[in-house]
Scaffold this motif. Structure first.
Motif, PDB file in Angstrom:
ATOM      1  N   TYR A   2      34.511  37.922  34.657  1.00 49.75           N
ATOM      2  CA  TYR A   2      34.187  36.525  34.887  1.00 49.75           C
ATOM      3  C   TYR A   2      35.360  35.601  34.559  1.00 49.75           C
ATOM      4  O   TYR A   2      35.551  34.587  35.220  1.00 49.75           O
ATOM      5  CB  TYR A   2      32.965  36.117  34.065  1.00 49.75           C
ATOM      6  CG  TYR A   2      31.666  36.603  34.672  1.00 49.75           C
ATOM      7  CD1 TYR A   2      31.005  35.842  35.624  1.00 49.75           C
ATOM      8  CD2 TYR A   2      31.110  37.816  34.305  1.00 49.75           C
ATOM      9  CE1 TYR A   2      29.823  36.268  36.199  1.00 49.75           C
ATOM     10  CE2 TYR A   2      29.931  38.261  34.868  1.00 49.75           C
ATOM     11  CZ  TYR A   2      29.283  37.487  35.822  1.00 49.75           C
ATOM     12  OH  TYR A   2      28.115  37.932  36.389  1.00 49.75           O
ATOM     13  N   VAL A   3      36.173  35.935  33.539  1.00 49.34           N
ATOM     14  CA  VAL A   3      37.256  35.044  33.147  1.00 49.34           C
ATOM     15  C   VAL A   3      38.591  35.784  33.084  1.00 49.34           C
ATOM     16  O   VAL A   3      39.508  35.518  33.872  1.00 49.34           O
ATOM     17  CB  VAL A   3      36.954  34.361  31.790  1.00 49.34           C
ATOM     18  CG1 VAL A   3      38.112  33.452  31.393  1.00 49.34           C
ATOM     19  CG2 VAL A   3      35.672  33.540  31.880  1.00 49.34           C
ATOM     20  N   PHE A   4      38.711  36.739  32.171  1.00 45.06           N
ATOM     21  CA  PHE A   4      40.012  37.339  31.892  1.00 45.06           C
ATOM     22  C   PHE A   4      40.469  38.292  32.992  1.00 45.06           C
ATOM     23  O   PHE A   4      41.667  38.429  33.229  1.00 45.06           O
ATOM     24  CB  PHE A   4      39.964  38.068  30.542  1.00 45.06           C
ATOM     25  CG  PHE A   4      39.704  37.152  29.380  1.00 45.06           C
ATOM     26  CD1 PHE A   4      40.702  36.315  28.895  1.00 45.06           C
ATOM     27  CD2 PHE A   4      38.456  37.088  28.785  1.00 45.06           C
ATOM     28  CE1 PHE A   4      40.465  35.471  27.837  1.00 45.06           C
ATOM     29  CE2 PHE A   4      38.199  36.238  27.721  1.00 45.06           C
ATOM     30  CZ  PHE A   4      39.209  35.428  27.243  1.00 45.06           C
ATOM     31  N   GLU A   5      39.563  38.956  33.649  1.00 43.81           N
ATOM     32  CA  GLU A   5      39.938  39.882  34.715  1.00 43.81           C
ATOM     33  C   GLU A   5      39.389  39.421  36.060  1.00 43.81           C
ATOM     34  O   GLU A   5      39.055  40.221  36.933  1.00 43.81           O
ATOM     35  CB  GLU A   5      39.407  41.285  34.391  1.00 43.81           C
ATOM     36  CG  GLU A   5      39.994  41.872  33.114  1.00 43.81           C
ATOM     37  CD  GLU A   5      39.464  43.267  32.838  1.00 43.81           C
ATOM     38  OE1 GLU A   5      38.623  43.738  33.627  1.00 43.81           O
ATOM     39  OE2 GLU A   5      39.884  43.880  31.841  1.00 43.81           O
ATOM     40  N   LEU A  96      33.100  37.187  50.448  1.00 42.00           N
ATOM     41  CA  LEU A  96      31.740  37.648  50.188  1.00 42.00           C
ATOM     42  C   LEU A  96      31.649  39.168  50.186  1.00 42.00           C
ATOM     43  O   LEU A  96      30.783  39.744  49.504  1.00 42.00           O
ATOM     44  CB  LEU A  96      30.781  37.070  51.228  1.00 42.00           C
ATOM     45  CG  LEU A  96      30.587  35.550  51.210  1.00 42.00           C
ATOM     46  CD1 LEU A  96      29.632  35.143  52.319  1.00 42.00           C
ATOM     47  CD2 LEU A  96      30.074  35.069  49.864  1.00 42.00           C
ATOM     48  N   ALA A  97      32.508  39.824  50.951  1.00 42.71           N
ATOM     49  CA  ALA A  97      32.477  41.287  51.027  1.00 42.71           C
ATOM     50  C   ALA A  97      33.165  41.959  49.858  1.00 42.71           C
ATOM     51  O   ALA A  97      33.087  43.184  49.728  1.00 42.71           O
ATOM     52  CB  ALA A  97      33.124  41.750  52.337  1.00 42.71           C
ATOM     53  N   SER A  98      33.836  41.194  49.003  1.00 42.96           N
ATOM     54  CA  SER A  98      34.514  41.775  47.836  1.00 42.96           C
ATOM     55  C   SER A  98      33.482  42.204  46.799  1.00 42.96           C
ATOM     56  O   SER A  98      32.336  41.748  46.810  1.00 42.96           O
ATOM     57  CB  SER A  98      35.479  40.751  47.240  1.00 42.96           C
ATOM     58  OG  SER A  98      34.759  39.657  46.698  1.00 42.96           O
ATOM     59  N   PRO A  99      33.877  43.091  45.871  1.00 42.05           N
ATOM     60  CA  PRO A  99      32.923  43.546  44.837  1.00 42.05           C
ATOM     61  C   PRO A  99      32.639  42.515  43.756  1.00 42.05           C
ATOM     62  O   PRO A  99      31.896  42.801  42.824  1.00 42.05           O
ATOM     63  CB  PRO A  99      33.617  44.781  44.260  1.00 42.05           C
ATOM     64  CG  PRO A  99      35.063  44.559  44.515  1.00 42.05           C
ATOM     65  CD  PRO A  99      35.156  43.814  45.811  1.00 42.05           C
ATOM     66  N   ARG A 101      31.008  39.458  41.824  1.00 40.55           N
ATOM     67  CA  ARG A 101      29.699  38.819  41.821  1.00 40.55           C
ATOM     68  C   ARG A 101      29.845  37.342  42.171  1.00 40.55           C
ATOM     69  O   ARG A 101      30.872  36.728  41.896  1.00 40.55           O
ATOM     70  CB  ARG A 101      29.045  38.959  40.446  1.00 40.55           C
ATOM     71  CG  ARG A 101      28.763  40.407  40.044  1.00 40.55           C
ATOM     72  CD  ARG A 101      28.132  40.469  38.678  1.00 40.55           C
ATOM     73  NE  ARG A 101      27.821  41.850  38.293  1.00 40.55           N
ATOM     74  CZ  ARG A 101      27.286  42.203  37.125  1.00 40.55           C
ATOM     75  NH1 ARG A 101      26.993  41.267  36.226  1.00 40.55           N
ATOM     76  NH2 ARG A 101      27.049  43.465  36.871  1.00 40.55           N
ATOM     77  N   PRO A 102      28.812  36.749  42.776  1.00 37.82           N
ATOM     78  CA  PRO A 102      28.902  35.323  43.119  1.00 37.82           C
ATOM     79  C   PRO A 102      29.184  34.438  41.919  1.00 37.82           C
ATOM     80  O   PRO A 102      29.930  33.459  42.027  1.00 37.82           O
ATOM     81  CB  PRO A 102      27.526  35.030  43.732  1.00 37.82           C
ATOM     82  CG  PRO A 102      27.059  36.341  44.263  1.00 37.82           C
ATOM     83  CD  PRO A 102      27.584  37.375  43.307  1.00 37.82           C
ATOM     84  N   GLY A 103      28.607  34.781  40.759  1.00 32.59           N
ATOM     85  CA  GLY A 103      28.876  33.986  39.566  1.00 32.59           C
ATOM     86  C   GLY A 103      30.331  34.025  39.167  1.00 32.59           C
ATOM     87  O   GLY A 103      30.910  33.011  38.741  1.00 32.59           O
TER      88      GLY A 103
END
Length: 544
Positions: A2-5, A96-99, A101-103
């Motif tokens: 979510y942040v660092f990676e 959108l097709a990437s792994p 997450r939307p968040g």
């Protein structure tokens, strides 16, 4: 993740912070704030630092309000294109097709878009530290003000990102973001200025109440944007949804635009069911029936509903209870047109570039005047009609409030100033679209030009009066108001029935009003001549 990676965050930071624009913007921002502080610095040779001089308090409040307004204007410009820009660059489906997450995508976009503004805010700390020894404000109030500023920027960025997830174009997301942010900025500025004498209460609200509500709104809007990316309704042709206007009208919540009824048909013409007439301008016909509403009517419906919702209380306050401040209602109408009008014109030529159809348009037998006229009339028509919806409350207020009956010429002057603003804004936006290569750059350039023309003159005039400068300096600053419709509105005279015991308001400044109309006419003619010459030369207009 979510942040660092977060690869989205890392990529956006590298792209945004390594550009020349980042360093230039930081330098301009610091220079602007430093100029405000130097201009407003107390001129007393000796200050009593133990008595909290009012000049020092005025300086600190001016600094914070100026920085708040600048940051609120910048935040949507960075955030509104985060997702809509992916759709315009045709990379939305790949994202959108990437792994991810939307968040994670939303967090990466929000943090990356606001990091630059955060650097600007932090960079202003040394300037405000120089003001602390003057007194008038405590260290805790400074910290609370910066906390409220940071939360506001995050909130405005979240509004921009959520709007960006709903619209396929950056310009539409930017306009809706500004309209949603406008009442928040006005309310925050009024709160900070009105609570200046209540230091402790203002401190508690800024440090406890506002952050709690602001962060809650940020979380809710982030969740809504992430949910829209999890189940995207606008994926089809490279992220562009094919809009069926009839189906959209059936599913619309709130206002519904019906092109076959009045007054909707003034700006939303009904579906064409006959051939184009001989001798008609094909550019005008194409713009009117296929260009404006190719992406649906969501933006227009939101703009109309938000603007009317804000106009109703302003009409009650400025046209009935405080009619001596009637010019402020005109200010609201002008600000609305500043935000909405350029959004239609700023993409008129750049859209041809982005679709790589500009070369085809230039090789047609149409003259430059026909091309410019066809694009201008349709989009100006929509802008003027939407602005006219806000002029009805002015007509209603002037008709019902008997105090305005003896000020008919002043009310007429307000209408003429607003009409001139509609024309000038659209001409400037069309010129920026002709001289720019991207719609987003053309729109931001238009906003920057309009701010310099409209806001700078009254700001200079107000600053000279606040600092109690000499009468000749104030008079020279007032003459700059011929470029600003805001100065022209407040220069209109009002009789004693509306503004008793206020000789300056009663007399007005007709030379400023006349000067504004002369300046506007000259500016429109000069810009029009430059655009026609540009199209005739055609050098540098190729899509490549």
């Amino acid at each position: 993740m979510y942040v660092f990676e977060n690869p989205v965050l890392q990529r956006e930071l590298l792209v945004n912070l390594r550009t020349k624009r980042a360093f230039v913007l930081l330098a301009v921002y610091q220079l602007l704030l430093a100029t405000v502080v130097v201009a407003a610095w107390p001129s007393d040779q000796r200050l009593d630092l133990t008595s909290n001089p009012p000049s020092a308090t005025k300086l600190v409040n001016l600094f914070f309000l100026g920085q708040y307004v600048i940051a609120s204007l910048m935040a949507p410009s960075f955030a509104a294109g985060t997702i809509a820009g992916e759709k315009e660059r045709k990379t939305y489906e790949m994202l959108l097709a990437s792994p991810l997450r939307p968040g994670a995508i939303i967090i990466g976009k929000v943090v990356a878009s606001l990091t630059h503004i955060g650097m600007l805010i932090i960079g202003s700390l040394p300037i405000i530290v120089l003001c602390l020894p003057l007194g008038g404000v405590s260290v805790y109030e400074v910290l609370a003000a910066y906390l409220g500023l940071i939360i506001s920027v995050v909130l405005f960025g979240a509004i921009g990102v959520m709007a960006s997830s709903y619209f396929p174009r950056t310009s539409s997301a930017l306009v809706v973001s500004y309209l949603a942010i406008l009442p928040l900025v006005i309310g925050a500025c009024l709160f900070w200025a009105s609570m200046a004498s209540e230091g402790d209460l203002r401190l508690k609200i800024s440090a406890i109440v506002f952050p709690a509500f602001g962060l809650t709104a940020v979380i809710l809007m982030g969740a809504a944007a992430a949910g829209r990316m999890l189940y995207p309704p606008d994926v089809g042709s490279e992220g562009k949804e094919v809009i069926d206007l009839e189906r959209e009208a059936e599913e619309a919540v709130g206002l519904v635009i019906q092109p076959d009824q009045f007054p909707d048909r003034l700006f939303a013409p009904p579906r064409k069911d006959e051939m184009m007439a001989d001798g008609a301008n094909p550019v005008y016909d194409k713009e009117l029936h296929s260009e404006i509403f190719s992406q649906g009517t969501l933006m227009l419906r939101l703009v109309i509903q938000i603007s009317i919702l804000l106009a109703i209380p302003m009409m009650g306050v400025f046209l009935f209870f405080q009619q001596q401040h009637a010019a402020w209602f005109g200010v609201y109408v002008i600000v609305f047109n500043m935000l909405v009008g350029p959004s239609f014109l700023a993409s008129s030529i750049t859209n041809e570039r982005e679709r790589q159809t500009l070369d085809l348009l230039l090789t047609t037998p149409l003259s430059p005047v026909q091309i410019l006229w066809g694009k201008f009339v349709v989009r100006f028509r929509i802008s003027f009609v939407l602005t006219s919806f806000l002029m009805w409350p002015l007509i209603l207020g002037a008709a019902l409030n008997t105090s305005f009956w003896s000020n008919g010429l002043t009310v007429l002057g307000m209408f003429l100033i607003i009409a001139a603003v509609c024309l000038v804004n659209c001409v400037i936006a069309l010129a920026c679209s002709l001289f720019s290569r991207k719609s987003s750059i053309a729109l931001l350039t238009t906003y920057a030009v309009l701010l310099m023309l409209y806001v700078a003159p009254p700001a200079v005039s107000t600053l000279t009066r606040t600092l109690e400068m000499s009468a000749p300096v104030i008079a020279q600053a007032d003459w700059t108001g011929v470029a600003s419709p805001f100065s022209a509105l407040f220069a209109l005279p009002l009789n004693e029935e509306i503004a008793p015991e206020n000789p300056e308001v009663n007399a007005g400044k007709l030379h400023i009003v006349i000067g504004y109309f002369v300046f506007s006419a000259t500016l429109v003619m000069a810009i029009t001549a430059a655009m026609v010459l540009r199209l005739r030369v055609r050098q540098g207009l190729s899509d490549g």
